[in-house]
Design an enzyme around this catalytic site. Sequence first.
Site, PDB file in Angstrom:
ATOM      1  N   THR A 191       0.822  -1.210   0.000  1.00  0.00           N
ATOM      2  CA  THR A 191       0.000   0.000   0.000  1.00  0.00           C
ATOM      3  C   THR A 191       0.856   1.260   0.000  1.00  0.00           C
ATOM      4  O   THR A 191       2.059   1.209   0.259  1.00  0.00           O
ATOM      5  CB  THR A 191      -0.955   0.017   1.207  1.00  0.00           C
ATOM      6  OG1 THR A 191      -0.186  -0.035   2.420  1.00  0.00           O
ATOM      7  CG2 THR A 191      -1.904  -1.172   1.160  1.00  0.00           C
ATOM      8  N   LYS A 217       2.796  -5.101   3.246  1.00  0.00           N
ATOM      9  CA  LYS A 217       3.916  -4.169   3.326  1.00  0.00           C
ATOM     10  C   LYS A 217       3.368  -2.768   3.099  1.00  0.00           C
ATOM     11  O   LYS A 217       3.005  -2.404   1.981  1.00  0.00           O
ATOM     12  CB  LYS A 217       4.990  -4.465   2.274  1.00  0.00           C
ATOM     13  CG  LYS A 217       6.240  -3.597   2.465  1.00  0.00           C
ATOM     14  CD  LYS A 217       7.209  -3.698   1.298  1.00  0.00           C
ATOM     15  CE  LYS A 217       7.072  -2.551   0.350  1.00  0.00           C
ATOM     16  NZ  LYS A 217       7.427  -1.227   0.933  1.00  0.00           N
ATOM     17  N   GLY A 273       0.330   2.289  -6.058  1.00  0.00           N
ATOM     18  CA  GLY A 273       1.475   3.179  -6.146  1.00  0.00           C
ATOM     19  C   GLY A 273       1.551   3.867  -7.491  1.00  0.00           C
ATOM     20  O   GLY A 273       0.566   3.965  -8.225  1.00  0.00           O
ATOM     21  N   SER A 274       2.726   4.329  -7.841  1.00  0.00           N
ATOM     22  CA  SER A 274       2.907   5.070  -9.085  1.00  0.00           C
ATOM     23  C   SER A 274       2.880   4.139 -10.288  1.00  0.00           C
ATOM     24  O   SER A 274       3.159   2.939 -10.184  1.00  0.00           O
ATOM     25  CB  SER A 274       4.240   5.822  -9.054  1.00  0.00           C
ATOM     26  OG  SER A 274       5.315   4.902  -9.133  1.00  0.00           O
ATOM     27  N   GLU A 295      -3.390  -0.682  -8.693  1.00  0.00           N
ATOM     28  CA  GLU A 295      -4.072   0.611  -8.559  1.00  0.00           C
ATOM     29  C   GLU A 295      -2.997   1.690  -8.651  1.00  0.00           C
ATOM     30  O   GLU A 295      -2.285   1.956  -7.689  1.00  0.00           O
ATOM     31  CB  GLU A 295      -4.810   0.699  -7.217  1.00  0.00           C
ATOM     32  CG  GLU A 295      -5.952  -0.285  -7.062  1.00  0.00           C
ATOM     33  CD  GLU A 295      -7.184   0.067  -7.876  1.00  0.00           C
ATOM     34  OE1 GLU A 295      -7.163   1.093  -8.593  1.00  0.00           O
ATOM     35  OE2 GLU A 295      -8.170  -0.682  -7.801  1.00  0.00           O
ATOM     36  N   LEU A 296      -2.879   2.297  -9.839  1.00  0.00           N
ATOM     37  CA  LEU A 296      -1.743   3.176 -10.117  1.00  0.00           C
ATOM     38  C   LEU A 296      -2.188   4.632 -10.286  1.00  0.00           C
ATOM     39  O   LEU A 296      -3.039   5.100  -9.566  1.00  0.00           O
ATOM     40  CB  LEU A 296      -0.997   2.640 -11.340  1.00  0.00           C
ATOM     41  CG  LEU A 296      -0.632   1.137 -11.273  1.00  0.00           C
ATOM     42  CD1 LEU A 296       0.036   0.686 -12.560  1.00  0.00           C
ATOM     43  CD2 LEU A 296       0.236   0.840 -10.062  1.00  0.00           C
ATOM     44  N   GLU A 426       1.194  13.485 -14.201  1.00  0.00           N
ATOM     45  CA  GLU A 426       0.533  13.472 -12.901  1.00  0.00           C
ATOM     46  C   GLU A 426       1.521  13.923 -11.839  1.00  0.00           C
ATOM     47  O   GLU A 426       2.424  13.181 -11.457  1.00  0.00           O
ATOM     48  CB  GLU A 426       0.010  12.073 -12.562  1.00  0.00           C
ATOM     49  CG  GLU A 426      -0.739  12.062 -11.232  1.00  0.00           C
ATOM     50  CD  GLU A 426      -0.888  10.671 -10.629  1.00  0.00           C
ATOM     51  OE1 GLU A 426      -1.761  10.511  -9.754  1.00  0.00           O
ATOM     52  OE2 GLU A 426      -0.122   9.766 -11.013  1.00  0.00           O
TER      53      GLU A 426
END
Length: 538
Positions: A191, A217, A273-274, A295-296, A426
């Site tokens: 996360t 983590k 994350g990115s 999930e970016l 972004e």
Amino acid sequence: MQRVTLSLARPLLRGKKAFCGWRLSAAMSSLLIQRPDYAWLKELGLKEDNSGVFNGSWGGRGEVVTSYCPANNEPIARVRQATLEDYEETVRKAKEAWKVWADIPAPKRGEIVRQIGDALRKKLKVLGNLVSLEMGKISVEGVGEVQEYIDICDYAVGLSRMFGGPVLPSERPGHALIEQWNPLGLVGIITAFNFPVAVYGWNNALALVCGNCCLWKGAPTTPLTSVAVTQIVAQVLEDNKLPGAICSLTCGGTDIGAAMSKDERINLLSFTGSTNVGKQVSLVVQERFGRLLLELGGNNAIIVFDDADLNMVIPSVLFAAVGTAGQRCTTTRRLFLHESIHDGVVERLVKAYKQVRIGDPLDSTTLYGPLHTKQAVDMYKNAVEQAKQQGGTVACGGKVINRPGNYVEPTIVTGLPHDASIVHTETFAPILYVLKFKSEEEAFAWNNEVKQGLSSSIFTKDVGRMFRWMGPKGSDCGIVNVNIPTSGAEIGGAFGGEKHTGGGRESGSDAWKHYMRRSTCTINYSKELPLAQGIKFE
């Protein structure tokens, strides 16, 4: 949900030196947890020095890192991270714990998740305050994030009695055709700092009722939150005489993240994350034919047409662009205004921005807190400079605020072309690019031209336009809104995006299917053996 700085490449020496500097700084100054006004941290079981590994027992033999408060950059407390040896031990224990957990009926697993939700309710405010202290979001957002975990627990409890596959009509007499859904085994969850509780909760609650164990983590910069949440969950497991390794924790950095990506024993890796790091993770996991939930990034837009209710638009844009200091994956970064209303909306937005109360995130009157790190401040400054160089005009903000902590002014930039490189980048900071458009076709195309595809919104009273926006030639994002902002999502709907956002889905709807494997089962209960294509053996 963003932002993890994990890299699968070798760590930079500069990063190691920074850690050493932080430890030295922490040693020279008192920790916040030692002060009477932060004694509430001990209600969460936190101490000056905390173990960052849990697999049924607490430990950790790795590097000691200090967690810092973004509002003043003072040290809060320390956490000892996992070594690769700790990680190996934890994975082994989690796999053993799964043998116990998988045998428990799904509704009874739901009962355990219900108890986790109740345990979180008892710590709602204090855990929310920890999120504000360690991450930097304002207290109402910190508490709201913990509430999301509670809500997804409630959702998962109901789901534990409902998920399953259909009984399908078989073309063969005396045969039954059914879908059987079974747990995957071990779900790895990485996360990001900006939602250090909720994103774990989305994954954890669903994974548990589906029959999986979890290995978490959290972000290296929010380790205290990871420890505090795990202590709450661990107590529930202990009270029910279940193996603690069902919900394991390994705080760590690059080495732990890389190990999770490569580990074939992890049946699903959920990474938030990115986009850049997500791509690296994706390649490693795909190389071993592993399962991924990504999930970016999000470069989200609000489109405002000339028939929109501006009394709804102004607070919506303000909330979506400034909330969490622009550090949500669903933050509005691009605002497309019809040319006939552009100047008036910008004028009203600038007035609204100037009324935002900036301050300590734990102060209940604060609406806007700090960025998470000093590096984020540098990223903000660079983006503002690039926007100016590319032809933009700073209509509001644009400066670092001269006060302790990582505070910057919420910023509005006008005058850039829709395809300027900075507009397509972004930047995880409170910078809003405002652009003029002439037609619906143009606005829809501009919304879709960026690489990310997470969240999107339009404001209009035209019903036909609403349905075109939601249709095949409308928004290409995973979240498509009408007359509400881009940020904020209900747990009942699947959360996630398309393109470089990763394509994964978490939370509601049928997102539970990510955490299970499907078997198509045919049962012959007759005395005949009809073969495919009518083949007969003599």
